[in-house]
Design a protein around this motif. Structure first.
Motif, PDB file in Angstrom:
ATOM      1  N   ILE A 120       0.763  -1.480  -0.148  1.00  0.00           N
ATOM      2  CA  ILE A 120      -0.151   0.079  -0.047  1.00  0.00           C
ATOM      3  C   ILE A 120       0.596   1.004  -0.059  1.00  0.00           C
ATOM      4  O   ILE A 120       1.782   1.597   0.793  1.00  0.00           O
ATOM      5  CB  ILE A 120      -0.777  -0.466   0.992  1.00  0.00           C
ATOM      6  CG1 ILE A 120      -1.608  -1.860   1.125  1.00  0.00           C
ATOM      7  CG2 ILE A 120      -1.620   1.573   1.438  1.00  0.00           C
ATOM      8  CD1 ILE A 120      -2.724  -0.915   0.634  1.00  0.00           C
ATOM      9  N   TRP A 248     -11.620   9.547   9.733  1.00  0.00           N
ATOM     10  CA  TRP A 248     -12.243   8.721  10.216  1.00  0.00           C
ATOM     11  C   TRP A 248     -11.201   7.752  11.590  1.00  0.00           C
ATOM     12  O   TRP A 248     -12.175   6.191  11.650  1.00  0.00           O
ATOM     13  CB  TRP A 248     -12.415   7.752   9.510  1.00  0.00           C
ATOM     14  CG  TRP A 248     -11.492   6.903   8.191  1.00  0.00           C
ATOM     15  CD1 TRP A 248     -11.023   7.790   7.747  1.00  0.00           C
ATOM     16  CD2 TRP A 248     -10.434   5.945   8.313  1.00  0.00           C
ATOM     17  NE1 TRP A 248      -9.933   7.407   7.178  1.00  0.00           N
ATOM     18  CE2 TRP A 248      -9.833   5.974   8.323  1.00  0.00           C
ATOM     19  CE3 TRP A 248     -10.229   4.875   9.121  1.00  0.00           C
ATOM     20  CZ2 TRP A 248      -8.869   4.980   7.085  1.00  0.00           C
ATOM     21  CZ3 TRP A 248     -10.161   4.069   8.872  1.00  0.00           C
ATOM     22  CH2 TRP A 248      -8.921   4.051   8.235  1.00  0.00           C
TER      23      TRP A 248
ATOM     24  N   ASP B  93      -8.598  -0.138  -4.748  1.00  0.00           N
ATOM     25  CA  ASP B  93      -8.651   0.020  -3.579  1.00  0.00           C
ATOM     26  C   ASP B  93      -9.917   1.348  -3.551  1.00  0.00           C
ATOM     27  O   ASP B  93      -9.701   1.659  -4.651  1.00  0.00           O
ATOM     28  CB  ASP B  93      -7.765   1.317  -3.285  1.00  0.00           C
ATOM     29  CG  ASP B  93      -7.836   2.505  -1.914  1.00  0.00           C
ATOM     30  OD1 ASP B  93      -7.120   1.866  -0.988  1.00  0.00           O
ATOM     31  OD2 ASP B  93      -8.080   3.110  -2.498  1.00  0.00           O
ATOM     32  N   PHE B  95     -10.641   4.047  -2.666  1.00  0.00           N
ATOM     33  CA  PHE B  95     -10.452   5.291  -3.330  1.00  0.00           C
ATOM     34  C   PHE B  95     -10.427   5.871  -4.519  1.00  0.00           C
ATOM     35  O   PHE B  95      -9.468   7.351  -5.099  1.00  0.00           O
ATOM     36  CB  PHE B  95     -10.144   6.564  -1.995  1.00  0.00           C
ATOM     37  CG  PHE B  95     -10.680   6.575  -0.691  1.00  0.00           C
ATOM     38  CD1 PHE B  95     -11.329   6.665  -1.196  1.00  0.00           C
ATOM     39  CD2 PHE B  95      -9.973   7.036   0.633  1.00  0.00           C
ATOM     40  CE1 PHE B  95     -12.959   7.416   0.793  1.00  0.00           C
ATOM     41  CE2 PHE B  95     -10.388   7.611   1.346  1.00  0.00           C
ATOM     42  CZ  PHE B  95     -12.641   7.088   1.585  1.00  0.00           C
ATOM     43  N   THR B 101     -15.663   7.591  -2.273  1.00  0.00           N
ATOM     44  CA  THR B 101     -15.622   8.735  -1.761  1.00  0.00           C
ATOM     45  C   THR B 101     -17.742   9.029  -1.399  1.00  0.00           C
ATOM     46  O   THR B 101     -18.106   9.333  -0.225  1.00  0.00           O
ATOM     47  CB  THR B 101     -15.061  10.201  -2.049  1.00  0.00           C
ATOM     48  OG1 THR B 101     -14.519  10.306  -2.156  1.00  0.00           O
ATOM     49  CG2 THR B 101     -15.646  10.742  -1.534  1.00  0.00           C
ATOM     50  N   VAL B 104     -18.850   6.797   1.304  1.00  0.00           N
ATOM     51  CA  VAL B 104     -18.753   7.864   2.905  1.00  0.00           C
ATOM     52  C   VAL B 104     -19.448   8.834   2.925  1.00  0.00           C
ATOM     53  O   VAL B 104     -19.810   8.670   4.382  1.00  0.00           O
ATOM     54  CB  VAL B 104     -16.843   8.080   2.479  1.00  0.00           C
ATOM     55  CG1 VAL B 104     -16.571   8.887   3.990  1.00  0.00           C
ATOM     56  CG2 VAL B 104     -16.184   6.599   3.193  1.00  0.00           C
ATOM     57  N   PHE B 114     -17.873   4.775  10.290  1.00  0.00           N
ATOM     58  CA  PHE B 114     -17.518   3.754   8.584  1.00  0.00           C
ATOM     59  C   PHE B 114     -15.425   3.939   9.236  1.00  0.00           C
ATOM     60  O   PHE B 114     -15.423   4.367  10.374  1.00  0.00           O
ATOM     61  CB  PHE B 114     -18.099   4.552   7.397  1.00  0.00           C
ATOM     62  CG  PHE B 114     -17.004   6.018   7.867  1.00  0.00           C
ATOM     63  CD1 PHE B 114     -17.380   7.278   8.188  1.00  0.00           C
ATOM     64  CD2 PHE B 114     -15.666   5.277   6.909  1.00  0.00           C
ATOM     65  CE1 PHE B 114     -16.682   8.113   8.021  1.00  0.00           C
ATOM     66  CE2 PHE B 114     -15.089   7.041   7.083  1.00  0.00           C
ATOM     67  CZ  PHE B 114     -15.859   8.107   7.328  1.00  0.00           C
ATOM     68  N   ARG B 115     -14.826   2.689   8.075  1.00  0.00           N
ATOM     69  CA  ARG B 115     -14.058   2.970   8.291  1.00  0.00           C
ATOM     70  C   ARG B 115     -13.112   2.341   7.303  1.00  0.00           C
ATOM     71  O   ARG B 115     -14.575   2.141   6.568  1.00  0.00           O
ATOM     72  CB  ARG B 115     -12.834   1.943   9.396  1.00  0.00           C
ATOM     73  CG  ARG B 115     -13.504   1.719  10.669  1.00  0.00           C
ATOM     74  CD  ARG B 115     -12.221   2.647  11.019  1.00  0.00           C
ATOM     75  NE  ARG B 115     -11.907   3.133  12.672  1.00  0.00           N
ATOM     76  CZ  ARG B 115     -13.123   4.101  13.138  1.00  0.00           C
ATOM     77  NH1 ARG B 115     -14.037   4.495  12.613  1.00  0.00           N
ATOM     78  NH2 ARG B 115     -13.565   3.850  14.697  1.00  0.00           N
ATOM     79  N   VAL B 116     -12.050   2.926   6.521  1.00  0.00           N
ATOM     80  CA  VAL B 116     -12.112   2.927   5.536  1.00  0.00           C
ATOM     81  C   VAL B 116     -10.135   2.225   5.611  1.00  0.00           C
ATOM     82  O   VAL B 116     -10.058   2.328   5.831  1.00  0.00           O
ATOM     83  CB  VAL B 116     -11.910   3.775   4.543  1.00  0.00           C
ATOM     84  CG1 VAL B 116     -11.005   4.098   3.102  1.00  0.00           C
ATOM     85  CG2 VAL B 116     -12.542   4.627   4.738  1.00  0.00           C
ATOM     86  N   VAL B 117     -10.172   0.473   4.922  1.00  0.00           N
ATOM     87  CA  VAL B 117      -9.505  -0.031   4.726  1.00  0.00           C
ATOM     88  C   VAL B 117      -8.974   0.180   3.402  1.00  0.00           C
ATOM     89  O   VAL B 117      -9.254  -1.044   2.240  1.00  0.00           O
ATOM     90  CB  VAL B 117      -9.462  -1.689   5.647  1.00  0.00           C
ATOM     91  CG1 VAL B 117      -8.252  -2.064   4.875  1.00  0.00           C
ATOM     92  CG2 VAL B 117     -10.225  -1.855   6.803  1.00  0.00           C
ATOM     93  N   PRO B 118      -7.275   1.003   3.047  1.00  0.00           N
ATOM     94  CA  PRO B 118      -6.783   1.166   1.859  1.00  0.00           C
ATOM     95  C   PRO B 118      -6.289  -0.280   1.205  1.00  0.00           C
ATOM     96  O   PRO B 118      -5.976  -1.470   1.353  1.00  0.00           O
ATOM     97  CB  PRO B 118      -6.056   1.246   2.143  1.00  0.00           C
ATOM     98  CG  PRO B 118      -6.399   2.203   3.241  1.00  0.00           C
ATOM     99  CD  PRO B 118      -6.814   1.330   3.916  1.00  0.00           C
ATOM    100  N   GLY B 119      -6.289  -0.686  -0.059  1.00  0.00           N
ATOM    101  CA  GLY B 119      -5.633  -1.833  -1.199  1.00  0.00           C
ATOM    102  C   GLY B 119      -4.973  -1.381  -1.744  1.00  0.00           C
ATOM    103  O   GLY B 119      -4.806  -0.215  -2.151  1.00  0.00           O
TER     104      GLY B 119
END
Lengths: 249, 249
Positions: A120, A248, B93, B95, B101, B104, B114-119
């Motif tokens: 990442i 967040w 990912d 975003f 966006t 969210v 919420f959470r954002v878990v990048p990929g």
């Protein structure tokens, strides 16, 4: 992905810092490695996975200069030729300003087998932790990533900064803290407004993450006054304005 | 990262396809989820981690049109309000052209945590599997990512393609297969040589990955003749020439 064999070098992206952003392939490589070679110190949690490997730290230490890239390449080749499983651990992704290409080409030239395990990159995943989306359907459908210095240590001379300002709705800079004044001037001379929102994210994804909100015109001065230092990612564009709604962590 | 609580929605990047590119956070979220909502079918290996969750597939099926984004947003909110732990699984990912966006902001508006878990995004990590580095110190110190269509289904009208051609040493296009002829024409009209190397990578990182080597002038015709279809990533730039030396799968 195939098995990690003796005599191979795997270039592994460690992500921006949070150990939870390691990939399954990265964890498996760290667990299998005989030796793990890194420039910058990684978090203790990341290194726990490499508990069975010798740890080689090739970064700056005690005021000595960093080893040159050819020395690093030679070490990677030597460890592999000694029959060891070598993990070359890199911050972020090996191919995003990580000098991964140079190392791979050195391995190829020496006849050493390798793999690249993507990671990442801080400019996407690190910014997400700060609540900054690199793209948004209503704001920008393009994003450009640049490094703020080249091998001379200066900002890249080959960059057409006016084109950069017109090409993408979001500009993300790596390793640009020292040259932000020069870069801002060039972007504004190329037509970008001095009011364009800028976010500076230090230690993205880590508990000690710090975020500075500023504008293109004020960025260099605000960075200096803030005491924020490298490593940091700088994002330039309207997408930064979403941060207030999206934070967040 | 904090615990996945009931009533939360986590937007999780699944990476380009290879389940080994899931992050530890992504695996943990999938294992904990009560419900998992996706558009495009993910690989069986990825979905194994979500074995304890209800699987909701909101993509095209049986000739019916895809649900509109507001319907997806409403479903996410409804599942969360019902007290479930919701994973919204996204290719790559969230975003990077993933409409994360919008989702969210819908969650924020509804008061859903919420959470954002990048990929790993396919335009970086997927290309690496094809042996294409998005940056290389001696070739390019910048890379631009664009999507080939906007919400109207046409290529984005707001893009200054001449600037794109001058801004970055590597141009990476997502969802651009249908519009490649138009995009190539605009990039060449803006000054990019028709000989610029182009690689089209279908199903990047997966065993069925296919790669087409072509040039900017020939890309659209070669794509049509090849039978290569979406999902594919298109990279434009000299960095593609490194592929022959670096191919590693």
């Amino acid at each position: 992905m195939s098995e990690f064999a003796k005599g191979e070098v795997w270039l592994v992206g460690a992500g921006p810092g949070d150990a939870g952003l390691l990939t399954l392939h990265a964890v498996e490589a760290l667990r299998t490695a005989d030796v793990e070679i890194q420039d910058a110190l990684k978090s203790a949690k990341v290194l726990e996975y490499a508990a069975g490997a010798e740890l080689v730290f090739l970064g700056k230490r005690g005021g000595k200069p960093s080893p040159k890239q050819p020395e690093i390449n030679a070490r990677l080749v030597a460890e592999a030729k000694a029959g060891r499983r070598v993990v070359r651990l890199k911050g972020g992704d090996p191919f995003m300003f990580g000098r991964g290409t140079e190392e791979v080409l050195a391995l190829v030239a020496a006849g050493v087998k390798f793999r690249v395990v993507p990671g990442i990159t801080a400019g996407i995943g690190g910014l997400a932790y700060a609540g900054i989306p690199v793209t948004s359907r209503d704001v920008n459908s393009s994003v450009i990533f640049l490094t703020g210095h080249d091998h001379t240590g200066l900002s890249p001379e080959g960059i057409d900064w006016a084109a950069v300002g017109h090409a993408a709705g979001m500009i993300v800079l790596y390793m640009a803290m020292r040259h932000m004044g020069e870069i801002s001037d060039k972007l504004m001379a190329g037509g970008l407004s001095g009011d364009t929102p800028v976010a500076v994210v230090m230690r993205a994804s880590m508990p000690e993450m710090r975020i500075l909100d500023t504008t293109l015109a004020r960025a260099a001065k605000d960075i200096e006054a803030s005491g924020i230092g490298a490593p940091a990612i700088i994002s330039i564009g309207r997408g930064n304005l979403l941060r207030e709604q999206m934070a967040w962590l």
